[in-house]
Enzyme design. Structure first.
Site, PDB file in Angstrom:
ATOM      1  N   TYR A 241      26.799  -3.507  -6.765  1.00 43.45           N
ATOM      2  CA  TYR A 241      26.730  -2.121  -6.296  1.00 43.45           C
ATOM      3  C   TYR A 241      26.745  -1.143  -7.468  1.00 43.45           C
ATOM      4  O   TYR A 241      27.479  -0.150  -7.439  1.00 43.45           O
ATOM      5  CB  TYR A 241      27.901  -1.808  -5.347  1.00 43.45           C
TER       6      TYR A 241
ATOM      7  N   TYR B 147      29.180  -3.581   9.025  1.00 42.37           N
ATOM      8  CA  TYR B 147      28.904  -4.279   7.749  1.00 42.37           C
ATOM      9  C   TYR B 147      29.355  -5.723   7.918  1.00 42.37           C
ATOM     10  O   TYR B 147      30.517  -5.984   8.214  1.00 42.37           O
ATOM     11  CB  TYR B 147      29.645  -3.626   6.578  1.00 42.37           C
TER      12      TYR B 147
ATOM     13  N   ASP C 139      33.786 -10.641  13.864  1.00 45.78           N
ATOM     14  CA  ASP C 139      33.806 -10.810  12.409  1.00 45.78           C
ATOM     15  C   ASP C 139      35.132 -10.246  11.904  1.00 45.78           C
ATOM     16  O   ASP C 139      35.278  -9.034  11.744  1.00 45.78           O
ATOM     17  CB  ASP C 139      32.607 -10.081  11.799  1.00 45.78           C
TER      18      ASP C 139
ATOM     19  N   LYS D 179      37.813 -13.644   3.031  1.00 42.19           N
ATOM     20  CA  LYS D 179      38.678 -12.799   2.191  1.00 42.19           C
ATOM     21  C   LYS D 179      40.124 -13.299   2.138  1.00 42.19           C
ATOM     22  O   LYS D 179      40.445 -14.191   1.371  1.00 42.19           O
ATOM     23  CB  LYS D 179      38.621 -11.344   2.686  1.00 42.19           C
TER      24      LYS D 179
HETATM   25  C1  LIG Z   1      33.571  -7.527   8.007  1.00 44.97           C
HETATM   26  C2  LIG Z   1      32.935  -8.231   6.848  1.00 44.97           C
HETATM   27  N1  LIG Z   1      32.146  -9.304   7.081  1.00 44.97           N
HETATM   28  C3  LIG Z   1      31.578  -9.991   6.084  1.00 44.97           C
HETATM   29  C4  LIG Z   1      31.763  -9.625   4.771  1.00 44.97           C
HETATM   30  C5  LIG Z   1      31.107 -10.401   3.664  1.00 44.97           C
HETATM   31  O1  LIG Z   1      32.022 -11.185   2.997  1.00 44.97           O
HETATM   32  P1  LIG Z   1      31.675 -11.757   1.526  1.00 44.97           P
HETATM   33  O2  LIG Z   1      31.668 -10.588   0.618  1.00 44.97           O
HETATM   34  O3  LIG Z   1      32.805 -12.718   1.260  1.00 44.97           O
HETATM   35  O4  LIG Z   1      30.371 -12.432   1.621  1.00 44.97           O
HETATM   36  C6  LIG Z   1      32.571  -8.520   4.475  1.00 44.97           C
HETATM   37  C7  LIG Z   1      32.784  -8.090   3.082  1.00 44.97           C
HETATM   38  O5  LIG Z   1      33.230  -7.007   2.788  1.00 44.97           O
HETATM   39  C8  LIG Z   1      33.169  -7.802   5.538  1.00 44.97           C
HETATM   40  O6  LIG Z   1      33.930  -6.725   5.321  1.00 44.97           O
END
Ligand SMILES: Cc1ncc(COP(=O)(O)O)c(C=O)c1O
Length: 419
Positions: free
Chosen positions: A8, A136, A239, A268
């Site tokens: 970014y 996202y 998610d 995470k």
């Molecule tokens: C809700 C959500 N899903 C998926 C992801 C993607 O995860 P990664 O960065 O480990 O690929 C993120 C990353 O910020 C996220 O906030």
């Protein structure tokens, strides 16, 4: 000059990155000797802080045995134990885990599962995804296609195939206006009524759309989504890569609404910010939907590092910490402190402030009011990195009240500085 291509960042004019030489607890130490309190947990992952002795010990013990073996044709205890543990702590009915190496890949796997589930049942044409604006879900291709965040993926506008997109829910987390909530739910109902024959799954970040702008919405929306998805034969996918493991004040955001999705993604904090890993966890009926005689109904997916033994050992040690007495109370205390510090802010530069669990957000009226903030905070011993018009904190849960005050004071000092 560094040869790293940073994320970014416009590398032509990117300011130099601060060089970290040590990270312990909530403190980052820089090469110039200064320390910063980490207010964003390395993108919301290091929930127990850095260099945690319990997790370090788990890594060392596992590394002395083996670090990784493939899960194709082989298995091992750390992966088995973690899959078992996840089935115990996640919302009811989520039983089987498919491991992968990052949140984005966990999302890709969830989408593939949702689409193939219906194909395996012999149902044709049900292969589109429903998602929300402001969502996202990661930066890989399908994750971008179910994302609605143009700030991140504007370059791909017009190239991405977004199937069905609903406006982000407007109903607030607390004291939702019944009319607004009704409207949110009606939009979902109409969408499913008209298009369910084409929709394999509805993917959403439950309660907080994090990177898309920290939209915090009502648990009642999740309950309605659960009911409607069951009614219209659409798989519901939560998610929880960002919200999982306590971030919203409950172990999982789904718990606020007391609903179980059909598929859930964790990442995470799953591995406490030590190494990348993700879990896509499904209900038994979804898992059994892939039973058959041949490979045509099997899930043909297998990241090399899925179920990595170090990652699984870290996750197990991290979950042990989460399960310690009073862990959610710690997060409640963070929430209370953030509310006291942020919710009553009155400033011409601030459009809105909001807090849920260990998430505190100051939405500025314009992204120009975040320019220069990173250096300003660094000079005051705090690491925060805004995006868009959002200055936010998502600290490690081990943060002390004094350290958290340091973070919120920097946010307030910035407003005074702008005047
Ligand atoms: C809700 C959500 N899903 C998926 C992801 C993607 O995860 P990664 O960065 O480990 O690929 C993120 C990353 O910020 C996220 O906030």
């Amino acid at each position: 000059m560094s040869k790293i291509w940073h994320p970014y960042a416009q590398m032509q004019n990117a300011t130099p990155n601060y060089h970290v030489t040590n990270a312990t607890g909530v403190l980052l130490t820089l090469a110039d000797g200064t320390t910063m309190v980490d207010g964003i947990s390395s993108w919301w992952a290091t929930i127990h802080g850095y260099n945690h002795p319990h997790i370090n010990a788990a890594i060392q013990a596992q590394a002395g045995n083996f670090s990784h073996i493939m899960l194709g044709g082989l298995t091992h205890s750390p992966a088995q134990q973690l899959a078992q543990k996840l089935s115990e702590i996640t919302p009811e009915g989520l039983e089987y885990t498919f491991f992968s190496d990052s949140g984005s890949v966990g999302v890709e796997v969830a989408v593939k599962i949702a689409i193939q589930y219906w194909l395996n049942q012999g149902i044709k044409g049900k292969h589109k995804m429903l998602s929300l604006s402001k969502a996202y879900h990661g930066d890989t291709f399908k994750a971008m296609e179910v994302g609605g965040d143009d700030d991140f993926h504007i370059t791909y506008k017009g190239i991405l195939n977004r199937d069905f997109v609903l406006p982000a829910p407007q109903s607030t987390f607390a004291n939702a206006d019944p009319q607004v909530l009704k409207q949110d739910i009606l939009a979902l109902e109409q969408m499913l009524q008209q298009n369910h024959q084409q929709i394999a799954g509805f993917i959403l970040e439950p309660l907080v759309q994090c990177a898309g702008g920290f939209n915090m919405y009502s648990p009642a929306y999740l309950r309605a989504a659960r009911k409607l998805c069951s009614e219209y034969d659409v798989l519901l996918i939560f998610d929880e890569v960002a919200t999982g493991f306590g971030r919203t004040g409950e172990l999982f955001a789904a718990n606020h609404a007391q609903v179980s999705p059909d598929i859930m993604i964790l990442g995470k904090a799953l591995t406490a910010g030590y190494v990348g890993h993700a879990a896509t966890i499904v209900q038994t009926f979804v898992f059994e939907g892939f039973y058959g005689e041949g490979y045509d109904t099997a899930l043909m997916h297998g990241p090399t590092f899925m179920g990595n033994a170090l990652a699984c050992s870290i996750a197990l040690a991290g979950i042990e910490l989460v399960e310690q007495q009073g862990y959610l109370e710690k997060i409640k205390a963070i929430e209370q402190q953030l509310k006291t510090a942020l919710l009553d802010i009155k400033s011409p530069f601030v459009a809105n402030t909001r807090v849920l669990g260990a998430i505190g957000v100051m939405e500025m009226t314009d992204s120009k009011y975040t320019k220069g903030f990173v250096d300003f905070a660094k000079q005051r011993g705090v690491w925060l990195r805004p995006f868009g018009q959002y200055i936010y904190t998502m600290p490690p849960y081990i943060i002390t009240a004094v350290e958290l005050t340091k973070i919120t004071e920097v946010m307030l000092a910035w407003l005074a500085h702008l005047e």
